[in-house]
Design an enzyme around this catalytic site. Structure first.
Site, short mmCIF file in Angstrom:
data_model
loop_
_atom_site.label_atom_id
_atom_site.label_comp_id
_atom_site.label_asym_id
_atom_site.label_seq_id
_atom_site.Cartn_x
_atom_site.Cartn_y
_atom_site.Cartn_z
N CYS A 135 0.82 -1.20 0.00
CA CYS A 135 0.00 0.00 0.00
C CYS A 135 0.86 1.26 0.00
O CYS A 135 1.39 1.67 1.04
CB CYS A 135 -0.92 -0.01 1.22
SG CYS A 135 -1.99 1.43 1.30
N CYS A 138 -0.43 4.14 2.11
CA CYS A 138 -0.27 3.95 3.56
C CYS A 138 1.18 4.20 3.98
O CYS A 138 1.45 4.84 4.99
CB CYS A 138 -0.58 2.52 3.99
SG CYS A 138 -2.01 1.78 3.25
N ASP A 139 2.11 3.65 3.22
CA ASP A 139 3.49 3.57 3.70
C ASP A 139 4.50 4.41 2.93
O ASP A 139 5.65 4.53 3.35
CB ASP A 139 3.95 2.09 3.66
CG ASP A 139 3.10 1.22 4.58
OD1 ASP A 139 2.65 1.74 5.62
OD2 ASP A 139 2.88 0.05 4.26
#
Ligand code: NDP
Length: 311
Positions: A135, A138-139
């Site tokens: 992701c 997300c990261d």
């Protein structure tokens, strides 16, 4: 005689818990099954920095624990385990959990999420959360000014790569054929991004790393050449699998298995069955959008119960 509930929520990600919070507050006393991955996909990441209301970010597991506690506070009956058998042919619906317990439900909210596909390499699992991620939104932030690789040649991979290219000094794309599968528009975006380098005809042989995490990728090119690239992060972009298999006999899905919902609602083609979160969303796939669709499902359930179930 099985447990009888006005609302069974299947899944414990942001969609499932938000549906439980809203139906709980409406006095519906939902039953929620946590499923195989309590807390959902977010628990595979660490810190969440883009969930509104947390100025300094929030630990993903804490966020999910807090959603669970909030749902419980409003009376949700939260159960471990997964729903193993489903019959959506007549209402009330009859389902069974993996211990064989029967649940009779007036309405069902499917919030079973999606699972990112991985390559299946042991080294990829070893460094999951230590530089391996599925992701980018997300990261990606943790790889600012660093070098990363993205695997895949579809829209997801191209989107991840162009997103990461804004943050990272360099992005490699590891593409197994000599063409992208992605749409023309996404291909053009990749081509117009100078710090993306596409490695065509390449497969990941191994993710390399040390105690601190990922350090590189060993690549096997179609012509037999093996070489290493140095990277700090390794992102999977080879697609997601919506967890809809159990329901497909009754509930309409698209060609990729995502449950089809009616217009802006959470209504499926089966009256009394609603879907929320990533299992019905191939496009946005964010915790906050999943939570929002869980809210919609709860409001749809409430309305449905008022119109169809008297007691
Ligand atoms: P796709 O199935 O479209 O693409 C998957 C990509 O990963 C392909 O390039 C495929 O290669 C590659 N791949 C699959 N398995 C492996 C493997 N084991 N090793 C190496 N490479 C592999 O999935 P997406 O998630 O990209 O897209 C799914 C759907 O969602 C599509 O319809 C897409 O258009 C849509 N989508 C749309 C977006 C948008 O419009 N903004 C954003 C994201 C997705 P190969 O081509 O050789 O099979």
């Amino acid at each position: 005689m099985g447990l009888h509930t006005k609302c069974l929520i299947i899944g414990s990600g942001p969609a499932g818990y938000t549906a439980a919070i809203y139906t709980g507050r409406a006095g519906i006393v939902p039953v929620l099954y946590e499923g195989m991955e309590p807390g959902g996909q977010l628990t595979t990441t660490t810190e969440i920095e883009n969930y509104p209301g947390f100025e300094n970010g929030v630990d993903a597991n804490l966020l999910m624990a807090s959603m669970k506690a909030q749902a419980a506070r409003f009376g949700a009956d939260i159960r471990p385990g997964r729903i193993a058998e489903v019959d959506l042919s007549v209402r009330p619906f009859v389902l069974k959990d993996d211990s064989g317990n029967e649940i009779v439900a007036e309405t069902v909210v499917i919030a079973t999420g999606a699972t990112a596909k991985y390559l299946g390499l042991p080294s990829e699992q070893k460094f999951r959360g230590l530089g391996v991620s599925a992701c980018a939104t997300c990261d990606g932030f943790f790889y600012r000014k660093k070098v990363v690789a993205v695997v895949g040649g579809g829209d997801t991979a191209c989107e991840e790569a162009t997103y990461l290219a804004q943050l990272c000094s360099k992005v490699y794309m590891i593409v197994r054929r000599d063409v992208f599968r992605a749409s023309k528009a996404m291909q053009e975006r990749v081509a117009a991004t100078p710090n993306i380098e596409v490695l065509w005809n390449c497969n990941t042989q191994e993710v390399l790393g040390d105690d601190a995490g990922v350090t590189g990728v060993r690549i096997l090119r179609k012509d037999g050449k093996v070489f290493d690239i140095k990277v700090d992060g390794f992102f999977l972009g080879i697609g997601h699998h919506p967890n809809s298999d159990l329901f497909r006999e009754w509930v309409n899905t698209d060609a990729n298995g995502y449950i089809i919902t009616e217009a802006k609602s959470s209504r499926t083609n089966v009256e009394g069955v609603f879907a929320a979160g990533d299992v019905q969303d191939p496009d946005y796939r964010q915790a906050v959008t999943a939570a929002a669709s869980g809210c919609r499902a709860a409001l749809d359930v409430e309305r449905f119960l008022k119109e169809n179930v008297t007691k």
